[in-house]
Write a protein that holds these residues in place. Structure first.
Motif, PDB file in Angstrom:
ATOM      1  N   LYS A  64       0.963  -1.247  -0.148  1.00 28.38           N
ATOM      2  CA  LYS A  64      -0.159   0.194  -0.144  1.00 28.38           C
ATOM      3  C   LYS A  64       0.864   1.397   0.050  1.00 28.38           C
ATOM      4  O   LYS A  64       0.645   2.297  -0.807  1.00 28.38           O
ATOM      5  CB  LYS A  64      -0.934   0.120   1.135  1.00 28.38           C
ATOM      6  N   LEU A  65       1.893   1.190   0.765  1.00 25.91           N
ATOM      7  CA  LEU A  65       2.909   2.320   0.909  1.00 25.91           C
ATOM      8  C   LEU A  65       3.574   2.508  -0.451  1.00 25.91           C
ATOM      9  O   LEU A  65       3.694   3.625  -0.818  1.00 25.91           O
ATOM     10  CB  LEU A  65       3.793   2.491   2.191  1.00 25.91           C
ATOM     11  N   GLY A  66       3.877   1.362  -0.967  1.00 23.49           N
ATOM     12  CA  GLY A  66       4.846   1.654  -2.359  1.00 23.49           C
ATOM     13  C   GLY A  66       3.967   2.138  -3.297  1.00 23.49           C
ATOM     14  O   GLY A  66       4.442   2.954  -4.050  1.00 23.49           O
ATOM     15  N   TYR A  67       2.451   1.851  -3.347  1.00 30.15           N
ATOM     16  CA  TYR A  67       1.579   2.217  -4.234  1.00 30.15           C
ATOM     17  C   TYR A  67       1.358   3.668  -4.249  1.00 30.15           C
ATOM     18  O   TYR A  67       1.178   4.509  -5.227  1.00 30.15           O
ATOM     19  CB  TYR A  67       0.310   1.492  -3.940  1.00 30.15           C
ATOM     20  N   GLN A  68       1.329   4.384  -2.852  1.00 29.76           N
ATOM     21  CA  GLN A  68       1.141   5.625  -2.620  1.00 29.76           C
ATOM     22  C   GLN A  68       2.389   6.538  -2.621  1.00 29.76           C
ATOM     23  O   GLN A  68       2.358   7.687  -3.080  1.00 29.76           O
ATOM     24  CB  GLN A  68       0.616   5.668  -1.117  1.00 29.76           C
ATOM     25  N   TYR A  69       3.492   6.074  -2.077  1.00 23.59           N
ATOM     26  CA  TYR A  69       4.630   6.788  -1.962  1.00 23.59           C
ATOM     27  C   TYR A  69       5.944   6.418  -2.829  1.00 23.59           C
ATOM     28  O   TYR A  69       6.923   6.851  -2.620  1.00 23.59           O
ATOM     29  CB  TYR A  69       5.004   6.812  -0.361  1.00 23.59           C
ATOM     30  N   ILE A 271      12.235  -3.732   0.438  1.00 20.71           N
ATOM     31  CA  ILE A 271      12.582  -3.375  -0.861  1.00 20.71           C
ATOM     32  C   ILE A 271      11.601  -4.087  -1.860  1.00 20.71           C
ATOM     33  O   ILE A 271      10.809  -3.530  -2.996  1.00 20.71           O
ATOM     34  CB  ILE A 271      14.065  -3.749  -1.345  1.00 20.71           C
ATOM     35  N   ALA A 272      11.476  -5.171  -1.931  1.00 16.33           N
ATOM     36  CA  ALA A 272      10.923  -6.241  -2.578  1.00 16.33           C
ATOM     37  C   ALA A 272       9.194  -5.736  -2.828  1.00 16.33           C
ATOM     38  O   ALA A 272       8.926  -5.664  -4.030  1.00 16.33           O
ATOM     39  CB  ALA A 272      10.932  -7.809  -2.452  1.00 16.33           C
ATOM     40  N   ILE A 273       8.610  -5.653  -1.657  1.00 14.15           N
ATOM     41  CA  ILE A 273       7.264  -5.254  -1.412  1.00 14.15           C
ATOM     42  C   ILE A 273       7.042  -3.908  -2.002  1.00 14.15           C
ATOM     43  O   ILE A 273       6.070  -3.593  -2.791  1.00 14.15           O
ATOM     44  CB  ILE A 273       6.445  -5.669  -0.182  1.00 14.15           C
ATOM     45  N   SER A 274       8.058  -2.914  -1.757  1.00  8.92           N
ATOM     46  CA  SER A 274       7.679  -1.716  -2.205  1.00  8.92           C
ATOM     47  C   SER A 274       7.643  -1.533  -3.730  1.00  8.92           C
ATOM     48  O   SER A 274       6.908  -1.018  -4.458  1.00  8.92           O
ATOM     49  CB  SER A 274       8.758  -0.667  -1.563  1.00  8.92           C
ATOM     50  N   LEU A 275       8.636  -2.385  -4.459  1.00 16.39           N
ATOM     51  CA  LEU A 275       8.697  -2.550  -5.723  1.00 16.39           C
ATOM     52  C   LEU A 275       7.457  -2.990  -6.575  1.00 16.39           C
ATOM     53  O   LEU A 275       7.083  -2.638  -7.548  1.00 16.39           O
ATOM     54  CB  LEU A 275      10.036  -3.187  -6.333  1.00 16.39           C
ATOM     55  N   ILE A 276       6.936  -3.960  -5.634  1.00 20.44           N
ATOM     56  CA  ILE A 276       5.737  -4.650  -6.207  1.00 20.44           C
ATOM     57  C   ILE A 276       4.459  -3.517  -6.011  1.00 20.44           C
ATOM     58  O   ILE A 276       3.913  -3.431  -7.224  1.00 20.44           O
ATOM     59  CB  ILE A 276       5.446  -5.864  -5.090  1.00 20.44           C
ATOM     60  N   GLY A 277       4.337  -2.725  -5.192  1.00 19.14           N
ATOM     61  CA  GLY A 277       3.572  -1.700  -5.011  1.00 19.14           C
ATOM     62  C   GLY A 277       3.759  -0.705  -6.057  1.00 19.14           C
ATOM     63  O   GLY A 277       2.822  -0.112  -6.893  1.00 19.14           O
ATOM     64  N   MET A 278       5.249  -0.482  -6.244  1.00 14.59           N
ATOM     65  CA  MET A 278       5.322   0.540  -7.447  1.00 14.59           C
ATOM     66  C   MET A 278       4.759   0.066  -8.724  1.00 14.59           C
ATOM     67  O   MET A 278       4.360   1.046  -9.699  1.00 14.59           O
ATOM     68  CB  MET A 278       6.642   1.129  -7.504  1.00 14.59           C
ATOM     69  N   SER A 279       5.029  -1.173  -9.137  1.00 11.80           N
ATOM     70  CA  SER A 279       4.722  -1.729 -10.250  1.00 11.80           C
ATOM     71  C   SER A 279       3.031  -1.674 -10.343  1.00 11.80           C
ATOM     72  O   SER A 279       2.626  -1.510 -11.603  1.00 11.80           O
ATOM     73  CB  SER A 279       5.144  -3.073 -10.316  1.00 11.80           C
ATOM     74  N   ALA A 280       2.251  -1.737  -9.398  1.00 10.74           N
ATOM     75  CA  ALA A 280       1.019  -1.731  -9.384  1.00 10.74           C
ATOM     76  C   ALA A 280       0.505  -0.332  -9.965  1.00 10.74           C
ATOM     77  O   ALA A 280      -0.727  -0.576 -10.528  1.00 10.74           O
ATOM     78  CB  ALA A 280       0.339  -2.129  -8.124  1.00 10.74           C
ATOM     79  N   ILE A 281       1.163   0.745  -9.685  1.00 11.43           N
ATOM     80  CA  ILE A 281       0.829   2.041  -9.971  1.00 11.43           C
ATOM     81  C   ILE A 281       0.540   2.099 -11.595  1.00 11.43           C
ATOM     82  O   ILE A 281      -0.331   2.670 -12.269  1.00 11.43           O
ATOM     83  CB  ILE A 281       1.891   3.121  -9.585  1.00 11.43           C
ATOM     84  N   ILE A 282       1.432   1.228 -12.369  1.00 19.13           N
ATOM     85  CA  ILE A 282       1.339   1.072 -13.955  1.00 19.13           C
ATOM     86  C   ILE A 282       0.156   0.432 -14.290  1.00 19.13           C
ATOM     87  O   ILE A 282      -0.558   0.538 -15.188  1.00 19.13           O
ATOM     88  CB  ILE A 282       2.529   0.997 -14.376  1.00 19.13           C
ATOM     89  N   ILE A 283       0.087  -0.712 -13.613  1.00 16.70           N
ATOM     90  CA  ILE A 283      -0.569  -1.965 -13.922  1.00 16.70           C
ATOM     91  C   ILE A 283      -2.001  -1.627 -13.548  1.00 16.70           C
ATOM     92  O   ILE A 283      -3.081  -1.824 -14.417  1.00 16.70           O
ATOM     93  CB  ILE A 283      -0.267  -3.310 -13.333  1.00 16.70           C
ATOM     94  N   LEU A 284      -2.246  -1.195 -12.300  1.00 14.45           N
ATOM     95  CA  LEU A 284      -3.702  -0.839 -11.692  1.00 14.45           C
ATOM     96  C   LEU A 284      -3.637   0.722 -11.170  1.00 14.45           C
ATOM     97  O   LEU A 284      -3.697   1.229 -10.199  1.00 14.45           O
ATOM     98  CB  LEU A 284      -3.787  -1.683 -10.442  1.00 14.45           C
ATOM     99  N   PRO A 285      -3.645   1.533 -12.308  1.00 14.77           N
ATOM    100  CA  PRO A 285      -3.594   3.178 -11.954  1.00 14.77           C
ATOM    101  C   PRO A 285      -4.700   3.475 -11.087  1.00 14.77           C
ATOM    102  O   PRO A 285      -4.566   4.745 -10.413  1.00 14.77           O
ATOM    103  CB  PRO A 285      -3.406   3.893 -13.226  1.00 14.77           C
ATOM    104  N   LYS A 286      -5.987   2.999 -11.062  1.00 10.19           N
ATOM    105  CA  LYS A 286      -6.908   3.506 -10.535  1.00 10.19           C
ATOM    106  C   LYS A 286      -7.641   2.641  -9.524  1.00 10.19           C
ATOM    107  O   LYS A 286      -8.969   2.306  -9.392  1.00 10.19           O
ATOM    108  CB  LYS A 286      -8.160   3.920 -11.671  1.00 10.19           C
ATOM    109  N   ILE A 287      -6.649   2.111  -8.627  1.00  3.69           N
ATOM    110  CA  ILE A 287      -7.461   0.920  -7.680  1.00  3.69           C
ATOM    111  C   ILE A 287      -8.195   1.644  -6.781  1.00  3.69           C
ATOM    112  O   ILE A 287      -7.909   2.689  -6.299  1.00  3.69           O
ATOM    113  CB  ILE A 287      -6.257   0.168  -7.148  1.00  3.69           C
ATOM    114  N   ASN A 289      -9.314   0.868  -3.213  1.00  3.99           N
ATOM    115  CA  ASN A 289      -8.803   0.756  -1.957  1.00  3.99           C
ATOM    116  C   ASN A 289      -7.490   0.492  -2.119  1.00  3.99           C
ATOM    117  O   ASN A 289      -6.905  -0.702  -2.522  1.00  3.99           O
ATOM    118  CB  ASN A 289      -9.629  -0.272  -1.041  1.00  3.99           C
ATOM    119  N   PRO A 290      -6.166   1.211  -1.716  1.00  6.29           N
ATOM    120  CA  PRO A 290      -4.825   0.932  -1.796  1.00  6.29           C
ATOM    121  C   PRO A 290      -4.638  -0.563  -0.831  1.00  6.29           C
ATOM    122  O   PRO A 290      -3.558  -0.898  -1.103  1.00  6.29           O
ATOM    123  CB  PRO A 290      -4.296   2.113  -1.409  1.00  6.29           C
ATOM    124  N   GLN A 291      -5.351  -0.647   0.381  1.00  8.76           N
ATOM    125  CA  GLN A 291      -5.062  -1.748   1.222  1.00  8.76           C
ATOM    126  C   GLN A 291      -5.131  -3.050   0.332  1.00  8.76           C
ATOM    127  O   GLN A 291      -4.606  -3.969   0.774  1.00  8.76           O
ATOM    128  CB  GLN A 291      -6.079  -1.874   2.142  1.00  8.76           C
TER     129      GLN A 291
END
Length: 462
Positions: A64-69, A271-287, A289-291
């Motif tokens: 969630k934090l990787g997706y947001q920050y 680091i791994a989970i943050s990068l997963i969240g960051m990848s989701a920004i591109i794959i799922l840009p309009k999710i 609930n970030p949780q």
């Protein structure tokens, strides 16, 4: 989710239940139930320590934090890893020499029985709230994957954890943790991370398309990073669930090495989970609930079979921490409150029965709280705020300052707990100030009363 993936997840649950039944045959004494006989080797100890510190909040919360920050989301779990490394480097020796089962028992030996009682109550609240976060996480995953009602999902996930923890205690927790450690390592590092980056277009696309702020380690904000230090780095040093794992090691060397390695593993996991969240920004840009980003990303990108494995790995992280903290809660309640004050002369068999009963009652309470709160990071913030603000100073000074006195330890915990709880009520549970107020109050009371009311007894070693 297709039938194959559902079958993998359900098979995993069945294995855990079976392990719980097997573990029940080994837990014949209270020490075996609470500490697995103090006989774990390095690999088993490392797996258990890593599994208990990396739970649902670490996985779902960091995604969630990787997706947001962006990459700055790693600070949450990195602070957990830092706290564990500090514990391994500086605290293993003193903890082992104290020859205790719980952190409250140590405080009782250093200060007095009232301090043991109060610290046990505070630490029980902390460990119970961490268990609550894991049940919330389990409910979130099961709800997103199987489409069950969130409350029903929490009841099912929490019920499975409760079942195998009640039966085998630390033996069941240890055996399931090894399975969970292996599954979550494979699922996160070798499946979810490479597939997430690949589906986002590869590393170069991730670097080019994400704004620069998502690669800024300070994007989360220094105030929030400092709060994570206060909550998780300091909190992990004095967490009963962590101490209880230390007591399961066969030797001090195993405990020291395994604890440091688990801390380093945590940073890699962050680091791994943050990068997963960051990848989701591109794959799922309009999710919505970030949780839910981790669960929804898994459903989006993973092929049949792999989806079941990754979701089992997330459930592994959740269940291992849930079982460990639940057992820590029941151990504190049984060892530091019920046995010394109500069942002083109880035999081993009776204490195992009492431990199982307390595990059942506290597990039921954790499920109720999870259904009520339903937010992972909120529940975790409450838990660590109380622990860091109220327990950290008396424990550290108890180890390293000979002048720390009996009454100072007692009043320090009482006053700082009141300060933290009051601060959270006034300023809100997201505020860093109550933790600093609690630490400051604890330090002032400890130092002042240790000089005004010096010890009449020395630290007792058995």
């Amino acid at each position: 989710m297709n039938l194959l993936d559902t079958g993998i997840v359900l098979l995993y649950f069945a294995v855990l239940i079976t392990v719980g039944i097997i573990g029940s045959k080994r837990a014949k004494t209270s020490e075996e139930y609470a500490l697995a006989g103090r006989n774990l080797g390095l690999f088993m100890y490392l797996g258990c320590m890593a599994a208990v510190i990396l739970g649902g909040a670490s996985t779902i919360g960091t995604a969630k934090l990787g997706y947001q920050y962006g990459i700055s989301g790693l600070w949450f779990v990195t602070m957990i890893g830092l706290g564990v490394v500090i514990l391994g480097l500086f605290m293993i020796g003193p903890i082992s020499k104290s020859k205790v089962t719980t952190i409250s028992e140590f405080l009782g030996k250093k200060y007095n029985s009232q301090t043991r009682l109060i610290s046990a109550a505070v630490s029980t609240i902390y460990t119970l709230m961490v268990a609550v976060t894991q049940v919330i996480g389990l409910g979130t995953i099961i709800n997103a994957v199987l489409g069950w009602d969130l409350t029903v999902s929490m009841l099912v996930g929490g019920g499975i954890v409760l079942f195998y923890t009640i039966l085998g205690g630390m033996w069941s927790v240890t055996m399931t943790d090894i399975i969970q450690f292996i599954i979550m390592t494979v699922g996160i590092f070798f499946v979810m991370l490479p597939l997430s980056v690949s589906k986002a277009g590869g590393w170069s696309t991730l670097v080019d398309q994400l704004p620069a702020k998502y690669w800024d380690l300070a994007n989360l904000g220094w105030a929030q990073i400092f709060q994570y230090f206060l909550l998780y780095c300091l909190g992990l040093v004095v967490g009963q669930d962590i101490w209880q794992r230390i007591f399961t090691a066969r030797t001090d060397k195993i405990a020291r090495q395994g604890t440091v390695f688990a801390g380093i593993y945590s940073v890699a996991y962050a680091i791994a989970i943050s990068l997963i969240g960051m990848s989701a920004i591109i794959i799922l840009p309009k999710i919505g609930n970030p949780q839910n980003v981790f669960a929804e990303l898994s459903l989006q990108i993973l092929p049949p079979g792999m989806l079941g494995l990754v979701l089992a790995s997330v459930c592994s992280a959740l269940m291992s921490t849930a079982s460990g903290t639940l057992l820590a809660s029941s151990t504190l309640l049984t060892n530091d409150i019920l046995k010394p004050f109500f069942w002083r002369d109880a035999g081993e068999r009776k204490m195992v029965v009492i431990s199982r009963l307390m595990t059942f009652l506290l597990g039921g309470l954790a499920i109720v709280f999870a259904v009520w709160i339903q937010d992972i990071l909120v529940a975790l913030d409450i838990a660590y705020a109380i622990l860091s603000g109220a327990i950290f100073v008396p424990v550290i000074l108890g180890f390293f300052w000979k002048r720390a006195s009996v009454k100072a330890g007692l009043y320090s915990i009482v006053i700082s707990t009141l300060v933290v709880v009051t601060g959270l009520a006034i300023e809100g549970i997201t505020s860093t100030n109550p933790i600093m107020y609690g630490i400051a109050a604890s330090l002032i009371v400890m130092v002042t009363l240790s000089y005004l009311l010096p010890n009449k007894k020395e630290f007792i070693e058995e």
